[in-house]
Write a protein that holds these residues in place. Structure first.
Motif, PDB file in Angstrom:
ATOM      1  N   THR A 151       0.831  -1.200   0.000  1.00  9.38           N
ATOM      2  CA  THR A 151       0.000   0.000   0.000  1.00  9.38           C
ATOM      3  C   THR A 151       0.869   1.254   0.000  1.00  9.38           C
ATOM      4  OG1 THR A 151      -1.742  -1.141   1.218  1.00  9.38           O
ATOM      5  CG2 THR A 151      -1.787   1.250   1.252  1.00  9.38           C
ATOM      6  N   THR A 152       1.873   1.276   0.844  1.00 10.55           N
ATOM      7  CA  THR A 152       2.757   2.431   0.933  1.00 10.55           C
ATOM      8  C   THR A 152       3.499   2.645  -0.382  1.00 10.55           C
ATOM      9  OG1 THR A 152       3.043   1.997   3.288  1.00 10.55           O
ATOM     10  CG2 THR A 152       4.641   3.453   2.243  1.00 10.55           C
ATOM     11  N   THR A 153       4.012   1.568  -0.966  1.00 16.40           N
ATOM     12  CA  THR A 153       4.745   1.666  -2.227  1.00 16.40           C
ATOM     13  C   THR A 153       3.856   2.212  -3.332  1.00 16.40           C
ATOM     14  OG1 THR A 153       6.163  -0.194  -1.590  1.00 16.40           O
ATOM     15  CG2 THR A 153       6.060   0.355  -3.932  1.00 16.40           C
ATOM     16  N   GLN A 154       2.646   1.698  -3.439  1.00 16.15           N
ATOM     17  CA  GLN A 154       1.743   2.154  -4.492  1.00 16.15           C
ATOM     18  C   GLN A 154       1.366   3.619  -4.306  1.00 16.15           C
ATOM     19  OE1 GLN A 154      -1.296  -0.856  -3.971  1.00 16.15           O
ATOM     20  NE2 GLN A 154      -0.589  -2.008  -5.766  1.00 16.15           N
ATOM     21  N   LEU A 155       1.114   4.019  -3.068  1.00 13.34           N
ATOM     22  CA  LEU A 155       0.752   5.404  -2.803  1.00 13.34           C
ATOM     23  C   LEU A 155       1.909   6.340  -3.146  1.00 13.34           C
ATOM     24  CD1 LEU A 155      -1.179   7.504  -1.650  1.00 13.34           C
ATOM     25  CD2 LEU A 155      -0.213   7.054   0.604  1.00 13.34           C
ATOM     26  N   LEU A 156       3.102   5.996  -2.695  1.00  9.50           N
ATOM     27  CA  LEU A 156       4.269   6.822  -3.003  1.00  9.50           C
ATOM     28  C   LEU A 156       4.487   6.941  -4.499  1.00  9.50           C
ATOM     29  CD1 LEU A 156       6.872   5.694  -0.321  1.00  9.50           C
ATOM     30  CD2 LEU A 156       6.079   8.022  -0.720  1.00  9.50           C
ATOM     31  N   SER A 157       4.380   5.825  -5.205  1.00 10.92           N
ATOM     32  CA  SER A 157       4.568   5.835  -6.649  1.00 10.92           C
ATOM     33  C   SER A 157       3.563   6.759  -7.317  1.00 10.92           C
ATOM     34  CB  SER A 157       4.444   4.408  -7.200  1.00 10.92           C
ATOM     35  OG  SER A 157       4.614   4.401  -8.600  1.00 10.92           O
ATOM     36  N   HIS A 158       2.317   6.711  -6.853  1.00 14.42           N
ATOM     37  CA  HIS A 158       1.273   7.562  -7.438  1.00 14.42           C
ATOM     38  C   HIS A 158       1.560   9.043  -7.181  1.00 14.42           C
ATOM     39  CE1 HIS A 158      -2.825   8.447  -8.881  1.00 14.42           C
ATOM     40  NE2 HIS A 158      -2.755   9.446  -8.003  1.00 14.42           N
ATOM     41  N   ILE A 159       1.947   9.367  -5.951  1.00  8.21           N
ATOM     42  CA  ILE A 159       2.227  10.766  -5.616  1.00  8.21           C
ATOM     43  C   ILE A 159       3.383  11.294  -6.460  1.00  8.21           C
ATOM     44  CG2 ILE A 159       3.063  12.288  -3.785  1.00  8.21           C
ATOM     45  CD1 ILE A 159       1.549  10.530  -1.790  1.00  8.21           C
ATOM     46  N   VAL A 160       4.456  10.520  -6.563  1.00  9.02           N
ATOM     47  CA  VAL A 160       5.625  10.954  -7.323  1.00  9.02           C
ATOM     48  C   VAL A 160       5.281  11.099  -8.805  1.00  9.02           C
ATOM     49  CG1 VAL A 160       7.954  10.317  -8.028  1.00  9.02           C
ATOM     50  CG2 VAL A 160       7.246   9.973  -5.663  1.00  9.02           C
ATOM     51  N   ALA A 161       4.529  10.130  -9.349  1.00  9.77           N
ATOM     52  CA  ALA A 161       4.139  10.201 -10.761  1.00  9.77           C
ATOM     53  C   ALA A 161       3.268  11.426 -11.028  1.00  9.77           C
ATOM     54  CB  ALA A 161       3.409   8.924 -11.171  1.00  9.77           C
ATOM     55  N   LYS A 191       3.589  14.243  -9.852  1.00 10.54           N
ATOM     56  CA  LYS A 191       4.455  15.407  -9.952  1.00 10.54           C
ATOM     57  C   LYS A 191       5.253  15.417 -11.244  1.00 10.54           C
ATOM     58  CE  LYS A 191       4.514  17.980  -7.257  1.00 10.54           C
ATOM     59  NZ  LYS A 191       3.573  19.131  -7.047  1.00 10.54           N
ATOM     60  N   GLY A 192       4.992  14.474 -12.153  1.00  6.86           N
ATOM     61  CA  GLY A 192       5.627  14.479 -13.465  1.00  6.86           C
ATOM     62  C   GLY A 192       6.839  13.590 -13.607  1.00  6.86           C
ATOM     63  N   TYR A 193       7.165  12.822 -12.572  1.00 12.57           N
ATOM     64  CA  TYR A 193       8.307  11.924 -12.665  1.00 12.57           C
ATOM     65  C   TYR A 193       7.927  10.631 -13.381  1.00 12.57           C
ATOM     66  CZ  TYR A 193      11.332  14.722  -9.689  1.00 12.57           C
ATOM     67  OH  TYR A 193      12.122  15.725  -9.188  1.00 12.57           O
ATOM     68  N   LYS A 194       8.926  10.025 -14.030  1.00  6.26           N
ATOM     69  CA  LYS A 194       8.747   8.730 -14.684  1.00  6.26           C
ATOM     70  C   LYS A 194       9.200   7.659 -13.692  1.00  6.26           C
ATOM     71  CE  LYS A 194       9.439  10.680 -19.285  1.00  6.26           C
ATOM     72  NZ  LYS A 194      10.278  10.700 -20.509  1.00  6.26           N
ATOM     73  N   VAL A 195       8.227   7.019 -13.062  1.00  9.44           N
ATOM     74  CA  VAL A 195       8.491   6.172 -11.907  1.00  9.44           C
ATOM     75  C   VAL A 195       8.553   4.702 -12.297  1.00  9.44           C
ATOM     76  CG1 VAL A 195       7.754   5.581  -9.570  1.00  9.44           C
ATOM     77  CG2 VAL A 195       7.237   7.843 -10.506  1.00  9.44           C
ATOM     78  N   GLY A 196       9.523   4.007 -11.711  1.00 10.15           N
ATOM     79  CA  GLY A 196       9.538   2.554 -11.744  1.00 10.15           C
ATOM     80  C   GLY A 196       9.321   2.061 -10.331  1.00 10.15           C
ATOM     81  N   HIS A 197       8.378   1.149 -10.133  1.00 14.06           N
ATOM     82  CA  HIS A 197       8.189   0.638  -8.779  1.00 14.06           C
ATOM     83  C   HIS A 197       7.966  -0.864  -8.778  1.00 14.06           C
ATOM     84  CE1 HIS A 197       3.742   1.057  -9.507  1.00 14.06           C
ATOM     85  NE2 HIS A 197       3.649   0.109  -8.589  1.00 14.06           N
ATOM     86  N   THR A 198       8.310  -1.482  -7.649  1.00 12.51           N
ATOM     87  CA  THR A 198       8.187  -2.931  -7.497  1.00 12.51           C
ATOM     88  C   THR A 198       7.307  -3.227  -6.297  1.00 12.51           C
ATOM     89  OG1 THR A 198      10.135  -3.080  -6.061  1.00 12.51           O
ATOM     90  CG2 THR A 198      10.509  -3.289  -8.425  1.00 12.51           C
ATOM     91  N   THR A 199       6.493  -4.262  -6.421  1.00  8.37           N
ATOM     92  CA  THR A 199       5.641  -4.704  -5.310  1.00  8.37           C
ATOM     93  C   THR A 199       5.522  -6.219  -5.362  1.00  8.37           C
ATOM     94  OG1 THR A 199       3.528  -4.679  -6.500  1.00  8.37           O
ATOM     95  CG2 THR A 199       4.265  -2.593  -5.556  1.00  8.37           C
ATOM     96  N   THR A 200       4.707  -6.756  -4.468  1.00 11.32           N
ATOM     97  CA  THR A 200       4.449  -8.195  -4.473  1.00 11.32           C
ATOM     98  C   THR A 200       3.599  -8.614  -5.663  1.00 11.32           C
ATOM     99  OG1 THR A 200       2.613  -7.755  -2.962  1.00 11.32           O
ATOM    100  CG2 THR A 200       4.679  -8.514  -1.986  1.00 11.32           C
TER     101      THR A 200
END
Length: 731
Positions: free
Chosen positions: A501-511, A513-522
């Protein structure tokens, strides 16, 4: 003895945060359980004889290692050491004997009776694993009186090192980058090295780089084309021609006369080249030797003079070396083979690229040179006579190099820099024959005989004589100019619950703001919101997948217990580490049996945060809260209790914190009083349109993590929050 488990760590891990390349062995001592070395006299009697490296101390620069992990001596073995400790030192000594300088290790009992954990450093993974198996077998054999065959083990380790370790040129660039805190990744199944992460990455392959021109490499690879271009630009070059047969060779000899040189049209490293040919028979042999590598053979006039290599990086002359072919000097007593053997006793000489110099081998090329002089390896050279054993001055065939950088005449310096630009290479090795590099080339009747793409650095970084030159520094300067960055921001999230949940939320917030995000989860790996792999992707390899992606400029990585225990982290440092909590889930797996041990695993992550980064810790969890004591970075706390004494104390000391009160997430940073003075809804302020993250004080962004961390209360609102963020920003 029996190996129960063998793991390879490739990053910070439960076993060590500082030492990233580790072998972790779990050894069942079986009938030797509870036995120490003093009960086995054969260990003290034979081990130091078999492995002299066992008692060797680390070099001076590793003085801390000497203090913390001294060598294993004969006296210690006689006094008594645990067998796990002996295995650890044997594995390290085996690698050092094969040219891999590794020293760090530790051992301790496992939870099971008679079982030991043995942890030690490796330079090359395959060599480390082979050394682990060999060390266990060797100690077991000695304890049981079996015959020991050490040479095959060392030969295998040596072979692995030569096959897999970076060459000296590559290593010089990689180590220079690492000294500047630039991370590197060796791309799988290749010799290509990635320096930096994501969009900021650059690549090297030996001494070719992301900036190396394909056209420049093609020009340098065709010696005729190179010579024509240089001649048109006024650069002195040998006169010659290209032949394909003996008939063409005869015409070339009639035109040029002797002495001549033959070499393959597209050769390199001196392969197939024969110099100073004085007669027709040798010319035919030279043609055949060159045609092993290329049907087209260059025949050109022989230029009298010494062999010099000029190195140009990014348009500037960086270093120059005088090269001398492998040679021996007679004493009127010993045979040529004996003289070669004596030269090879020089401690600076080793196999391949193992050391500063390469051992001289009397190969077929050497035998041909001897035969032409009516000599053999059993011949005795007169006293004072020098015999050159190779026709080229390559370091890799036993040649030597003398640094002459400070002697290069300004005319020759300009000439070298012009040649690099004419051919079009960012890193260029220029071979020159001249009687004196301190005199302009046009006055000595010297010539540029070859231009090399991907020139070797060893002669410059470790010359036989003269001043070593840090030729890797200008390469890294070129790839990462002052003011540029090699890294991308990395957020890493761990804990027993709430990670995804934390990873997905952080990824969404950063994205947002215009960043090109790579994220990993389960659930998988996501690049800019697109799922590229599915399944549990919370280990080191998944992290590297994101960091290797050339489109990503921000990484948010869920980091689970399993990956850290299996192979360590996929990165060495991060900007923010979040620890949600530690619970008794998954105990009993991979030798973690207590909650305290689980906390030690999770605690690896905040310990990798860079000094100016942030560790975001749960103040309501005793084990997570205690992690702050081992950290050198800044700490932010969060709590479900608005009156938490831990939060109050942290805030009164000027710390950053977040609490949850009456459905609102509040941030506070005050050294005056806790009191929640000036409370603000952090998420609403973030969503309402903060400036770009690059201009936002990092702590404001770090505290956004607390929304995901207080999962038990807010997780049900996660979908709604993500849905409403764009709308809230617009409002």
């Amino acid at each position: 003895m029996k190996i129960i488990d063998l793991r390879t760590m490739r990053g910070p891990s439960y076993w060590s945060v500082r030492h990233h390349k580790l072998i972790v062995l779990k050894v069942d001592l079986q009938d030797l359980a509870d036995t120490w070395s003093n009960a086995m006299p054969s260990l003290a009697a034979q081990l130091p004889e078999l492995l002299p490296e066992l008692e060797q101390t680390p070099p001076a620069e590793n003085s801390k290692t000497i203090h913390k992990h001294p060598p294993l001596t004969r006296e210690q073995l006689a006094d008594g050491e645990p067998l796990g400790h002996v295995i650890q030192h044997v594995a390290l000594a085996l690698q050092r004997t094969a040219g891999m300088p590794v020293y760090w290790g530790k051992s301790h009992p496992a939870h099971q009776d008679g079982v030991e954990f043995v942890v030690f450093s490796y330079q090359e993974e395959r060599a480390g694993r082979a050394a682990a198996e060999a060390a266990v077998q060797l100690v077991d054999d000695l304890c049981h009186g079996r015959e020991i065959q050490l040479k095959p083990i060392i030969d295998e380790l040596h072979e692995i090192r030569e096959e897999e370790f970076f060459g000296p040129s590559t290593w010089s660039i990689v180590s220079e980058a690492a000294s500047r805190n630039i991370p590197y990744i060796q791309l799988k199944n290749s010799s290509i090295i990635q320096l930096g992460y994501g969009v900021n990455q650059k690549r090297i392959w030996a001494t070719t780089t992301s900036y190396t021109s394909h056209a420049g490499v093609e020009v340098a690879g065709n010696k005729n084309r190179t010579k024509a271009m240089l001649k048109d630009a006024g650069v002195p070059v040998p006169y010659g021609t290209t032949v394909y047969s003996e008939a063409g060779l005869r015409d070339a000899v009639e035109d040029l006369g002797f002495p001549i040189v033959t070499k393959p049209l597209d050769g390199n490293h001196g392969k197939g080249a024969t110099i100073r040919i004085m007669n027709w028979e040798d010319a035919v042999e030279g043609l055949k030797a060159a045609q092993v590598y290329s049907r087209a053979v260059i025949v050109e006039q022989y230029i009298q003079g010494d062999d010099y290599r000029l190195l140009v990086v990014n348009g500037k002359l960086i270093a120059a070396a005088k090269r001398t072919p492998a040679a021996v000097k007679g004493d009127g007593k010993r045979t040529i083979q004996e003289l070669i053997d004596e030269v090879n006793t020089d401690p600076r000489r080793g196999v391949g690229h193992e050391k500063v110099l390469t051992s001289i081998k009397a190969d077929q090329h050497t035998l041909d040179i001897l035969r032409n002089q009516e000599l053999t390896l059993e011949s005795v050279l007169p006293e004072g006579q020098t015999l050159y054993l190779k026709s080229t001055a390559n370091i890799s065939t036993g040649g030597t190099a003398t640094d002459v950088t400070d002697l290069v005449h300004p005319y020759n310096l300009l000439l070298a820099e012009r040649v690099s630009g004419i051919v079009g290479l960012d890193i260029c090795g220029i071979d020159v024959l001249t009687s004196d590099i301190a005199i302009p080339l046009n006055e000595t009747r010297g010539a540029v005989i070859e231009v090399n793409a991907a020139p070797g650095f060893r002669m410059h970084i470790s010359p036989t004589d003269g001043l070593p030159r840090n030729v890797a520094a200008p390469v890294v300067d070129m790839l990462f100019p002052q003011g540029s960055t090699a890294r991308i921001p990395i957020f890493a999230v761990t804990g027993t619950n709430g990670k995804t949940t934390t990873t997905q939320l952080l990824s969404h917030i950063v994205a947002s703001k215009g960043y090109k995000v790579g994220h990993t989860t389960t659930s998988g790996i996501y690049i800019q919101g697109v799922q590229l792999q599915s399944g549990d992707c919370t280990g080191g390899q998944s992290a590297e997948f994101v960091l290797k992606d050339p489109t990503v400029n921000f990484a948010v990585l869920e980091t689970a217990r399993g990956g850290m225990l299996r192979s360590g982290l996929g990165f060495h440092t991060c900007d923010v580490a979040v620890v949600t909590n530690v619970a008794a889930d998954h105990l009993g797996m991979r030798d973690i049996y207590t909650v305290e041990e689980m906390a030690a695993v999770k605690g690896v992550l905040p310990r990798t945060v860079r000094k100016n980064g942030w560790a975001v810790l749960n103040a309501d969890d005793d084990l997570v809260y205690a992690m702050r004591e081992k950290l050198e970075c800044r700490v932010a706390l969060f709590s479900m209790d608005e009156h938490s004494p831990r939060i109050r104390e942290h805030a009164e000391q000027g710390g950053l914190a977040a609490v949850y009160e009456e459905g609102t997430l509040l941030s506070t940073k005050t050294a005056i009083s806790f009191g929640l003075i000036g409370r603000r809804s952090f998420l609403l302020r973030l969503a309402a349109g903060l400036p770009s993250i690059s201009k936002t004080p990092w702590p404001q962004l770090w505290l956004a993590t607390a929304t995901g961390l207080i999962k038990t209360t807010l997780s049900k609102h996660f979908g709604l929050l993500c849905h409403r963020l764009p709308k809230l920003r617009a409002e």
